[in-house]
Design a protein around this motif. Structure first.
Motif, PDB file in Angstrom:
ATOM      1  N   VAL A  71       1.544   5.714  10.425  1.00 23.69           N
ATOM      2  CA  VAL A  71       0.486   5.820   9.415  1.00 23.69           C
ATOM      3  C   VAL A  71      -0.527   6.861   9.877  1.00 23.69           C
ATOM      4  CG1 VAL A  71      -1.340   4.577   8.196  1.00 23.69           C
ATOM      5  CG2 VAL A  71       0.846   3.438   8.677  1.00 23.69           C
ATOM      6  N   ARG A  72      -0.855   7.768   8.990  1.00 23.31           N
ATOM      7  CA  ARG A  72      -1.760   8.876   9.292  1.00 23.31           C
ATOM      8  C   ARG A  72      -2.959   8.882   8.334  1.00 23.31           C
ATOM      9  NH1 ARG A  72       0.058   8.670  13.521  1.00 23.31           N
ATOM     10  NH2 ARG A  72       1.797   9.829  14.345  1.00 23.31           N
ATOM     11  N   PRO A  73      -4.058   9.501   8.779  1.00 26.67           N
ATOM     12  CA  PRO A  73      -5.213   9.632   7.883  1.00 26.67           C
ATOM     13  C   PRO A  73      -4.793  10.321   6.586  1.00 26.67           C
ATOM     14  CG  PRO A  73      -5.782  10.323  10.108  1.00 26.67           C
ATOM     15  CD  PRO A  73      -4.290  10.121  10.085  1.00 26.67           C
ATOM     16  N   GLY A  74      -5.357   9.884   5.497  1.00 24.81           N
ATOM     17  CA  GLY A  74      -5.062  10.477   4.200  1.00 24.81           C
ATOM     18  C   GLY A  74      -3.886   9.841   3.481  1.00 24.81           C
ATOM     19  N   MET A  75      -3.128   8.994   4.151  1.00 28.85           N
ATOM     20  CA  MET A  75      -2.005   8.328   3.482  1.00 28.85           C
ATOM     21  C   MET A  75      -2.494   7.273   2.492  1.00 28.85           C
ATOM     22  SD  MET A  75       0.931   7.720   6.301  1.00 28.85           S
ATOM     23  CE  MET A  75       2.125   9.004   6.665  1.00 28.85           C
ATOM     24  N   ALA A  76      -3.709   6.792   2.699  1.00 33.62           N
ATOM     25  CA  ALA A  76      -4.295   5.777   1.819  1.00 33.62           C
ATOM     26  C   ALA A  76      -5.801   5.797   2.009  1.00 33.62           C
ATOM     27  CB  ALA A  76      -3.741   4.395   2.159  1.00 33.62           C
ATOM     28  N   ASP A  77      -6.510   5.195   1.075  1.00 34.22           N
ATOM     29  CA  ASP A  77      -7.956   5.046   1.204  1.00 34.22           C
ATOM     30  C   ASP A  77      -8.202   3.699   1.873  1.00 34.22           C
ATOM     31  OD1 ASP A  77     -10.672   4.768   1.025  1.00 34.22           O
ATOM     32  OD2 ASP A  77     -10.790   5.368  -1.087  1.00 34.22           O
TER      33      ASP A  77
ATOM     34  N   ALA B  76       0.807  -1.225   0.000  1.00 34.79           N
ATOM     35  CA  ALA B  76       0.000   0.000   0.000  1.00 34.79           C
ATOM     36  C   ALA B  76       0.841   1.277   0.000  1.00 34.79           C
ATOM     37  CB  ALA B  76      -0.936   0.006   1.207  1.00 34.79           C
ATOM     38  N   GLY B  77       2.156   1.138   0.141  1.00 35.32           N
ATOM     39  CA  GLY B  77       3.009   2.317   0.197  1.00 35.32           C
ATOM     40  C   GLY B  77       2.916   3.058   1.520  1.00 35.32           C
ATOM     41  N   LEU B  78       2.630   2.344   2.584  1.00 33.82           N
ATOM     42  CA  LEU B  78       2.529   2.940   3.915  1.00 33.82           C
ATOM     43  C   LEU B  78       3.840   2.754   4.669  1.00 33.82           C
ATOM     44  CD1 LEU B  78      -1.000   1.545   4.846  1.00 33.82           C
ATOM     45  CD2 LEU B  78      -0.426   3.903   4.209  1.00 33.82           C
ATOM     46  N   PRO B  79       4.075   3.564   5.702  1.00 35.34           N
ATOM     47  CA  PRO B  79       5.275   3.377   6.520  1.00 35.34           C
ATOM     48  C   PRO B  79       5.282   1.983   7.154  1.00 35.34           C
ATOM     49  CG  PRO B  79       4.229   5.478   7.032  1.00 35.34           C
ATOM     50  CD  PRO B  79       3.284   4.724   6.141  1.00 35.34           C
ATOM     51  N   SER B  80       6.461   1.452   7.369  1.00 35.50           N
ATOM     52  CA  SER B  80       6.571   0.111   7.955  1.00 35.50           C
ATOM     53  C   SER B  80       6.171   0.100   9.423  1.00 35.50           C
ATOM     54  CB  SER B  80       7.986  -0.437   7.781  1.00 35.50           C
ATOM     55  OG  SER B  80       8.923   0.418   8.413  1.00 35.50           O
ATOM     56  N   ASP B  81       6.301   1.216  10.123  1.00 35.74           N
ATOM     57  CA  ASP B  81       5.879   1.317  11.515  1.00 35.74           C
ATOM     58  C   ASP B  81       4.423   1.788  11.531  1.00 35.74           C
ATOM     59  OD1 ASP B  81       5.338   1.978  14.168  1.00 35.74           O
ATOM     60  OD2 ASP B  81       7.212   3.059  14.465  1.00 35.74           O
TER      61      ASP B  81
ATOM     62  N   LEU C 212      -6.477   2.969  15.530  1.00 40.60           N
ATOM     63  CA  LEU C 212      -7.608   2.611  14.676  1.00 40.60           C
ATOM     64  C   LEU C 212      -8.675   3.704  14.695  1.00 40.60           C
ATOM     65  CD1 LEU C 212      -7.753  -1.163  15.521  1.00 40.60           C
ATOM     66  CD2 LEU C 212      -7.582  -0.232  13.197  1.00 40.60           C
ATOM     67  N   ARG C 213      -8.932   4.304  15.856  1.00 44.52           N
ATOM     68  CA  ARG C 213      -9.902   5.406  15.951  1.00 44.52           C
ATOM     69  C   ARG C 213      -9.451   6.601  15.114  1.00 44.52           C
ATOM     70  NH1 ARG C 213      -9.337   4.278  21.218  1.00 44.52           N
ATOM     71  NH2 ARG C 213     -10.872   2.900  22.112  1.00 44.52           N
ATOM     72  N   LEU C 214      -8.158   6.853  15.106  1.00 46.85           N
ATOM     73  CA  LEU C 214      -7.611   7.952  14.318  1.00 46.85           C
ATOM     74  C   LEU C 214      -7.814   7.703  12.818  1.00 46.85           C
ATOM     75  CD1 LEU C 214      -5.740  10.536  14.087  1.00 46.85           C
ATOM     76  CD2 LEU C 214      -3.836   8.912  13.944  1.00 46.85           C
ATOM     77  N   LEU C 215      -7.534   6.486  12.383  1.00 41.19           N
ATOM     78  CA  LEU C 215      -7.582   6.163  10.957  1.00 41.19           C
ATOM     79  C   LEU C 215      -8.979   5.810  10.456  1.00 41.19           C
ATOM     80  CD1 LEU C 215      -4.352   3.984  10.768  1.00 41.19           C
ATOM     81  CD2 LEU C 215      -4.615   6.378  10.064  1.00 41.19           C
ATOM     82  N   ASP C 216      -9.834   5.351  11.358  1.00 39.84           N
ATOM     83  CA  ASP C 216     -11.172   4.904  10.985  1.00 39.84           C
ATOM     84  C   ASP C 216     -12.187   5.429  12.004  1.00 39.84           C
ATOM     85  OD1 ASP C 216     -13.321   3.498   9.865  1.00 39.84           O
ATOM     86  OD2 ASP C 216     -12.759   1.596  10.808  1.00 39.84           O
ATOM     87  N   PRO C 217     -12.366   6.759  12.051  1.00 41.15           N
ATOM     88  CA  PRO C 217     -13.243   7.342  13.080  1.00 41.15           C
ATOM     89  C   PRO C 217     -14.705   6.887  12.964  1.00 41.15           C
ATOM     90  CG  PRO C 217     -12.552   9.018  11.497  1.00 41.15           C
ATOM     91  CD  PRO C 217     -11.783   7.767  11.176  1.00 41.15           C
ATOM     92  N   ALA C 218     -15.136   6.481  11.777  1.00 43.77           N
ATOM     93  CA  ALA C 218     -16.514   6.002  11.606  1.00 43.77           C
ATOM     94  C   ALA C 218     -16.637   4.514  11.947  1.00 43.77           C
ATOM     95  CB  ALA C 218     -16.983   6.259  10.176  1.00 43.77           C
ATOM     96  N   ASP C 219     -15.536   3.883  12.322  1.00 48.44           N
ATOM     97  CA  ASP C 219     -15.513   2.492  12.761  1.00 48.44           C
ATOM     98  C   ASP C 219     -16.020   1.509  11.707  1.00 48.44           C
ATOM     99  OD1 ASP C 219     -14.872   0.496  14.627  1.00 48.44           O
ATOM    100  OD2 ASP C 219     -16.899   0.492  15.451  1.00 48.44           O
TER     101      ASP C 219
END
Length: 169
Positions: free
Chosen positions: A94-100, A85-90, A137-144
Motif C-alpha cells: 500500500v502506497r500513499p495516494g492509493m486511497a484517502d 477499499a480496493g487496496l492490495p492485500s499485502d 504508517l509514517r509513509l502513509l500518514d506523515p502528519a500522524d
C-alpha cells in the motif's frame, strides 16, 4: 450502547453493521466476555465485510490480554478493509495516494487497524514487526493523524526495558 464504553451509541467505528449480523453485535453487548467473543466471531463469519466487528473483536481480545486472538482479528480486519477499499492485500504494497486515509471509510479503518496491529504486536513482544508497521504508517500518514507516534513512543520505552502499561488499541 457501545460494547466497551457502556455509552449509548448506535454508530460503530468502521461503518455500519449490516442488519443480518446486527443482532449478533447487540447480543455481544449483553453477554459475558467469552460469549461476546463467540457472537462477534460468528458475525465475522456471516458478514466478513462488516469492518466494525473486527474492531470490536480486536479491542475485546486485547483488553482481555488475549493477544493472539486480537492479532488474528486485526489481521482479518486489515484484509477485509483492504478488499473493501480496493487496496492490495499485502499491507507492505500500500502506497500513499492509493486511497484517502483521512476520510471516514474502509481506507481509514485499514490505516487505524494497521496501527492497532502495531500496538498488539508490541504487547506480544515483537518489536521488529512493530517497527516495520510504524515505518509504513509514517509513509502513509506523515502528519500522524492516526497517532502512530504513541505506539512509537511505547516501542522506544520497550527498547530501553520499560514495559508499556496501557491496554487499549
Amino acid at each position: 450502547m457501545n460494547l466497551f464504553t457502556g455509552e449509548e451509541a448506535d454508530a460503530f467505528f468502521g461503518g455500519e453493521v449490516p442488519p443480518a449480523v446486527r443482532h449478533l453485535v447487540d447480543e455481544a453487548r449483553s453477554k459475558p466476555r467469552e460469549e461476546a467473543a463467540v457472537a462477534l466471531w460468528t458475525a465475522v463469519l456471516a458478514s466478513p465485510q462488516a469492518l466494525p466487528v473486527y474492531y470490536l473483536l480486536y479491542k475485546l481480545h486485547a483488553g482481555q490480554g488475549e493477544l493472539a486472538q486480537a492479532q488474528r482479528a486485526a489481521e482479518r480486519g486489515l484484509s477485509a478493509a483492504a478488499a473493501v477499499a480496493g487496496l492490495p492485500s499485502d499491507w507492505r504494497q500500500v502506497r500513499p495516494g492509493m486511497a484517502d486515509f483521512l476520510q471516514p471509510g474502509a481506507a481509514r479503518f485499514w490505516l487505524f487497524t494497521l496501527k492497532a496491529q502495531a500496538f498488539i504486536l508490541l504487547r506480544r513482544g515483537e518489536p521488529a514487526q512493530v517497527a516495520e508497521r510504524l515505518e509504513h504508517l509514517r509513509l502513509l500518514d506523515p502528519a500522524d493523524h492516526m497517532g502512530a507516534s504513541v505506539v512509537a513512543q511505547l516501542l522506544a520505552q520497550h527498547d530501553v526495558g520499560v514495559r508499556p502499561t496501557t491496554s487499549g488499541c
